[in-house]
Design an enzyme around this catalytic site. Structure first.
Site, PDB file in Angstrom:
ATOM      1  N   GLY A 104     -30.699 -18.582 -37.516  1.00 43.54           N
ATOM      2  CA  GLY A 104     -30.134 -17.505 -36.781  1.00 43.54           C
ATOM      3  C   GLY A 104     -28.810 -17.332 -37.060  1.00 43.54           C
ATOM      4  CD  GLU A 107     -32.856 -15.079 -39.098  1.00 46.69           C
ATOM      5  OE1 GLU A 107     -32.937 -15.905 -37.857  1.00 46.69           O
ATOM      6  OE2 GLU A 107     -34.005 -14.320 -39.410  1.00 46.69           O
TER       7      GLU A 107
HETATM    8  N1  3HC Z   1     -30.381 -26.432 -31.897  1.00 46.75           N
HETATM    9  C1  3HC Z   1     -30.156 -27.219 -30.913  1.00 46.75           C
HETATM   10  N2  3HC Z   1     -29.722 -28.525 -31.253  1.00 46.75           N
HETATM   11  C2  3HC Z   1     -28.995 -28.623 -32.265  1.00 46.75           C
HETATM   12  C3  3HC Z   1     -29.216 -27.758 -33.503  1.00 46.75           C
HETATM   13  C4  3HC Z   1     -30.064 -26.534 -33.135  1.00 46.75           C
HETATM   14  N3  3HC Z   1     -30.204 -25.519 -33.915  1.00 46.75           N
HETATM   15  N4  3HC Z   1     -28.745 -28.279 -34.501  1.00 46.75           N
HETATM   16  C5  3HC Z   1     -28.120 -29.240 -33.971  1.00 46.75           C
HETATM   17  N5  3HC Z   1     -28.473 -29.775 -32.815  1.00 46.75           N
HETATM   18  C6  3HC Z   1     -28.035 -30.858 -32.218  1.00 46.75           C
HETATM   19  C7  3HC Z   1     -28.549 -32.103 -32.814  1.00 46.75           C
HETATM   20  O1  3HC Z   1     -29.824 -32.483 -32.293  1.00 46.75           O
HETATM   21  C8  3HC Z   1     -27.489 -33.136 -32.320  1.00 46.75           C
HETATM   22  O2  3HC Z   1     -27.625 -33.187 -31.009  1.00 46.75           O
HETATM   23  P1  3HC Z   1     -27.218 -34.808 -30.111  1.00 46.75           P
HETATM   24  O3  3HC Z   1     -25.844 -34.800 -30.679  1.00 46.75           O
HETATM   25  O4  3HC Z   1     -27.639 -34.756 -29.083  1.00 46.75           O
HETATM   26  O5  3HC Z   1     -28.085 -35.891 -31.344  1.00 46.75           O
HETATM   27  C9  3HC Z   1     -26.160 -32.343 -32.590  1.00 46.75           C
HETATM   28  O6  3HC Z   1     -26.671 -30.875 -32.465  1.00 46.75           O
HETATM   29  C10 3HC Z   1     -25.574 -32.313 -33.736  1.00 46.75           C
HETATM   30  O7  3HC Z   1     -26.335 -32.414 -35.048  1.00 46.75           O
HETATM   31  P2  3HC Z   1     -26.185 -33.507 -36.224  1.00 46.75           P
HETATM   32  O8  3HC Z   1     -26.236 -34.694 -35.839  1.00 46.75           O
HETATM   33  O9  3HC Z   1     -27.486 -33.029 -37.073  1.00 46.75           O
HETATM   34  O10 3HC Z   1     -24.987 -32.952 -36.777  1.00 46.75           O
HETATM   35  P3  3HC Z   1     -24.558 -32.773 -38.318  1.00 46.75           P
HETATM   36  O11 3HC Z   1     -22.993 -32.275 -38.002  1.00 46.75           O
HETATM   37  O12 3HC Z   1     -25.072 -34.026 -39.239  1.00 46.75           O
HETATM   38  O13 3HC Z   1     -25.416 -31.406 -38.893  1.00 46.75           O
HETATM   39  C11 3HC Z   1     -26.399 -29.240 -39.026  1.00 46.75           C
HETATM   40  C12 3HC Z   1     -24.861 -30.006 -38.462  1.00 46.75           C
HETATM   41  C13 3HC Z   1     -26.084 -29.168 -40.472  1.00 46.75           C
HETATM   42  C14 3HC Z   1     -25.968 -27.757 -38.154  1.00 46.75           C
HETATM   43  C15 3HC Z   1     -27.581 -30.051 -38.350  1.00 46.75           C
HETATM   44  O14 3HC Z   1     -27.712 -30.293 -37.236  1.00 46.75           O
HETATM   45  C16 3HC Z   1     -28.772 -28.931 -38.747  1.00 46.75           C
HETATM   46  O15 3HC Z   1     -29.264 -28.970 -39.769  1.00 46.75           O
HETATM   47  N6  3HC Z   1     -29.314 -28.380 -37.880  1.00 46.75           N
HETATM   48  C17 3HC Z   1     -30.482 -27.614 -37.540  1.00 46.75           C
HETATM   49  C18 3HC Z   1     -30.194 -26.373 -38.435  1.00 46.75           C
HETATM   50  C19 3HC Z   1     -31.512 -25.404 -38.353  1.00 46.75           C
HETATM   51  O16 3HC Z   1     -32.563 -25.785 -38.366  1.00 46.75           O
HETATM   52  N7  3HC Z   1     -31.105 -24.076 -37.921  1.00 46.75           N
HETATM   53  C20 3HC Z   1     -32.194 -23.143 -37.790  1.00 46.75           C
HETATM   54  C21 3HC Z   1     -32.752 -23.268 -36.557  1.00 46.75           C
HETATM   55  S1  3HC Z   1     -34.325 -22.112 -36.160  1.00 46.75           S
HETATM   56  C22 3HC Z   1     -33.640 -20.685 -36.282  1.00 46.75           C
HETATM   57  O17 3HC Z   1     -32.552 -20.200 -36.390  1.00 46.75           O
HETATM   58  C23 3HC Z   1     -34.596 -19.673 -35.735  1.00 46.75           C
HETATM   59  C24 3HC Z   1     -34.057 -18.155 -36.189  1.00 46.75           C
HETATM   60  O18 3HC Z   1     -34.625 -17.767 -37.367  1.00 46.75           O
HETATM   61  C25 3HC Z   1     -34.604 -17.132 -34.966  1.00 46.75           C
END
Ligand code: 3HC
Ligand code: NAI
Length: 651
Positions: A104, A107
């Site tokens: 998102g 996006e």
């Molecule tokens: N939503 C909620 N929580 C999230 C999150 C998200 N999108 N991304 C990360 N977090 C949380 C993790 O669970 C973690 O929580 P914790 O400290 O309680 O364990 C904390 O944030 C830190 O995350 P990381 O340990 O993974 O931190 P890094 O610095 O290593 O990595 C990152 C950061 C690269 C952003 C990685 O967290 C990541 O890849 N996140 C997911 C990204 C993702 O998949 N985004 C797409 C979401 S779906 C979407 O956007 C739908 C849209 O199309 C409508």
């Protein structure tokens, strides 16, 4: 400035700066969306504002939608409407992309009128990893901004676009090297006098042609290994190209919401959070790990070589010890082969491989391990030998060196019983090939110090592995469940079910291979020898079907046959008349079994063993067991793991 909000608004002359400040990853949760709507309304109504700079606080732009909200119904305002309002705003929005813009977040940037990037900016749509597709216009705006050929790998194949890529593709206007926000404000002021550009959704998109789609579909289907999201993402992109953005958007949103509610997405979300929590066990909160710079590995066999490669890949120095020159030479050759294979797979350049290899020092004997901060033992699975090694290591190494065993089955308490300082002794159970497999079982012994345990978790993080603490039992978590799985599979075979049907059912479920193909690949003799040793100690261990095969010389692929036959140099399992003959007496009449029934029985067996493991406090929670199965034993990610699967499917 309004400072208690997760979207902070500032004014600088005619430019408004909206900063999304929602740690840890600036996710677009409900509060952020509500505040963004408010910000849009305020800014649209304010005639003194000529342009808006939208950026993220900290090192990230926006990490995506808030995944923790995905177990609930989508709440208003939803992201697509919000982005549409930005795209239709009467003044230009500049996405000042200061770091990662994922899902998102990407996006959101695509919906802005311009994108300005910092050196660490990256755009990615990792939704497929969560079993969903982009749900806020990603499959429609990106192809219109950069072309279908450049958009597809981002939308359906996990590729990211970095700052220079964004400039090359015209996705970003400008690279800002220094003074990011100030420079963005200056650019926004300057560019705000231009007429608004055509919104992304209104741009023309060119159909790349049938051959492109056919090729992409085949490639994505193959890589998806049964997962639904990647092909659905492709479909949304294509539909928007064929029928236009409005239909594409509607299809995208509907698919996003449908997949979001699927078992597959729930499993992948569960693993997403489990993998992150695994790195930070609550019991070790506040415990500082010891510093590890130089490491030692004892034994340059299958595991020692793999562990050494994993350590070198993570930047450690390694002293690799063998018992004699010839064994050392063989081990170092195997290590070189690992690095040339890695270079072939483009994991690094040949030169980088050489640089990494230069950090290993091969030695004969244990004397040169004196300066290591951590030594991992990976010699033969033999108690007396391992005790001897640790007896010597204790004399050679510094008193604070962490001593670790990679044993698969031997009780580590016995291996380490001669070590005076028990607090520094630990089990680090890697999986083969250790430079590839993500799982690291960390075996805590009664005497292991908390900071030594914490060092195990820190090591796993640096190696890019998924750590799971295991208490002590035969086979620890993973091999204990594997044994139960195999016993159950053999039980079915004894009761007339065709083992090829069992393999086929487990493959269909998502495993790369079934339990019998797996035994043929790994060799049936390893567990046979284990059982024979136990029998020699007087333990009552019934003859298994595998034992019958090994006694007839059928040890698996390496002997040209095990459960199946193999043509020389070929790994394709072929039906074996000899196996049928050898096992005939031990089996009842043939009995058909539905694939679903086979899968249900085998997973129930794993989950039952998992529950025992939890009762005995060998593992810290069901997530730990699922992580072990997914990262060490090939359980399909899209099914979450045996504990998750049996919980979801309990009627
Ligand atoms: N939503 C909620 N929580 C999230 C999150 C998200 N999108 N991304 C990360 N977090 C949380 C993790 O669970 C973690 O929580 P914790 O400290 O309680 O364990 C904390 O944030 C830190 O995350 P990381 O340990 O993974 O931190 P890094 O610095 O290593 O990595 C990152 C950061 C690269 C952003 C990685 O967290 C990541 O890849 N996140 C997911 C990204 C993702 O998949 N985004 C797409 C979401 S779906 C979407 O956007 C739908 C849209 O199309 C409508
Ligand atoms: P291996 O037989 O391939 O290698 C063992 C190596 O140790 C040999 O190269 C041998 O020369 C060396 N060695 C023996 N005595 C030594 C000594 N005194 N000093 C230095 N080196 C010595 O065995 P493998 O498969 O690598 O297993 C090693 C350990 O890892 C075992 O405890 C095994 O149970 C465990 N393990 C094995 C896994 C596997 O899939 N092979 C998976 C996880 C753990």
């Amino acid at each position: 400035m309004m400072s208690d909000l997760s979207v902070k608004l500032e004014r600088r002359g005619p430019v408004a700066i909206a900063t999304i400040d929602n740690p840890p990853v600036n996710a677009l949760g409900l509060a952020v969306r509500q505040q963004l709507v408010r910000v849009i309304e305020v800014l649209e109504a304010d005639d003194t504002v000529r342009a808006v700079v939208l950026t993220g606080a900290g090192s990230l732009f926006v990490g995506g939608a808030d995944i923790t909200e995905f177990d609930r119904a989508a709440e208003q305002p939803q992201l697509p409407e919000l982005l549409e309002r930005i795209e239709r705003a009467c003044k230009p929005w500049f996405a000042a992309v200061n770091g990662l813009a994922l899902g998102g977040g990407a996006e959101l940037a695509f919906a802005c009128h311009y994108r300005l990037v910092g050196p660490t900016a990256r755009f990615g749509l990792p939704e497929i990893n969560l079993g969903i597709i982009p749900g806020a216009g990603g499959t429609q705006r990106l192809p219109r901004l950069v072309g279908v050929e450049n958009a597809l790998p981002v939308i359906a194949e996990n590729r990211q676009i970095d700052a220079s890529g964004a400039l090359e593709l015209g996705l970003a206007e400008t690279l800002i090297e220094n003074d990011f926000v100030e420079a963005a404000i200056a650019l926004a002021t300057e560019m705000s006098v231009r007429p608004l550009p055509t919104p992304a959704l209104a741009l023309q998109v060119t159909d790349p042609g049938e051959a492109f789609w056919a090729d992409a579909t085949a490639r994505i289907r193959k890589a998806a290994k049964g997962a639904s999201a990647p092909l659905a993402a492709l479909e949304a992109l294509r539909l928007g190209v064929d029928r236009g953005a409005p239909e594409g958007l509607a299809f995208e949103r509907e698919t996003f919401l449908r997949l979001r509610a699927s078992d597959e997405a729930a499993a992948l979300r569960y693993l997403f959070f489990a993998e992150r929590s695994a790195l930070r066990p609550p019991a070790l909160k506040g415990v500082t790990p010891r510093r590890i710079a130089s490491t030692g590995v004892v034994g340059a066999g299958t595991m020692g070589v793999g562990i050494t490669a994993a350590l070198l890949n993570a930047g450690y120095e390694v002293t690799l010890s063998e018992r004699d020159g010839a064994s050392l030479e063989r081990g170092l050759k195997a290590l070189e082969a690992v690095f040339s294979a890695q270079a072939k797979r483009k994991m690094h350049t040949v030169e980088e491989g050489q640089t990494r290899l230069a950090r290993v020092k091969g030695v004969v004997g244990l004397d040169n391990l004196e300066n290591c901060d951590l030594v991992i033992e990976a010699v033969f699975e033999d108690l007396a030998l391992k005790q001897d090694v640790f007896g010597k290591l204790e004399k050679v190494c510094r008193t604070d060196t962490i001593l670790a065993t990679n044993t698969s089955y031997i009780d580590p308490r016995r291996i380490g019983e001669g070590i005076a300082a028990q607090e520094r002794f630990i089990g680090l159970h890697f999986f083969s090939p250790a430079q590839v497999m993500k799982l690291l079982e960390i075996i805590s012994l009664p005497g292991t110090a908390a900071d030594v345990l914490a060092t195990g978790f820190e090591l796993a993080k640096r190696l890019g592995k998924v750590p799971v603490r295991s208490g002590i039992c035969e086979g620890f978590i993973g091999n204990r469940i594997l044994k139960r799985y195999r016993v159950e599979a053999e039980f079915m075979v004894r009761n007339g079910v065709d083992f090829a049907a069992i393999d086929a059912a487990m493959r269909e479920f998502g495993y790369a291979m079934g339990p019998f193909e797996m035994q043929d690949m790994a060799g049936l003799d390893v567990s046979f020898l284990n059982r024979e040793a136990a029998r020699a100690r007087g333990e009552q261990i019934p003859e298994t079907l595998g034992d019958i095969l090994v006694r007839a010389g059928r040890k698996g692929q390496k002997t040209g046959g095990g459960w199946y036959d193999y043509a020389p140099g070929d790994r394709k399992p072929l039906p074996s008349a000899e196996t049928s003959h050898l096992l005939a007496e031990a089996r009842t009449a043939p009995k058909a079994a539905e694939p679903k029934e086979i899968v249900a029985r085998l997973i129930k067996a794993m989950a039952d063993e998992g529950r025992l493991i939890l009762e005995e406090r060998i593992a810290d929670g069901p997530e730990a067991i699922d992580l072990v199965e997914v990262h060490g034993y090939g359980f399909p990610r899209t099914k979450g793991g045996p504990m998750f699967f049996s919980y979801r499917n309990a009627s």
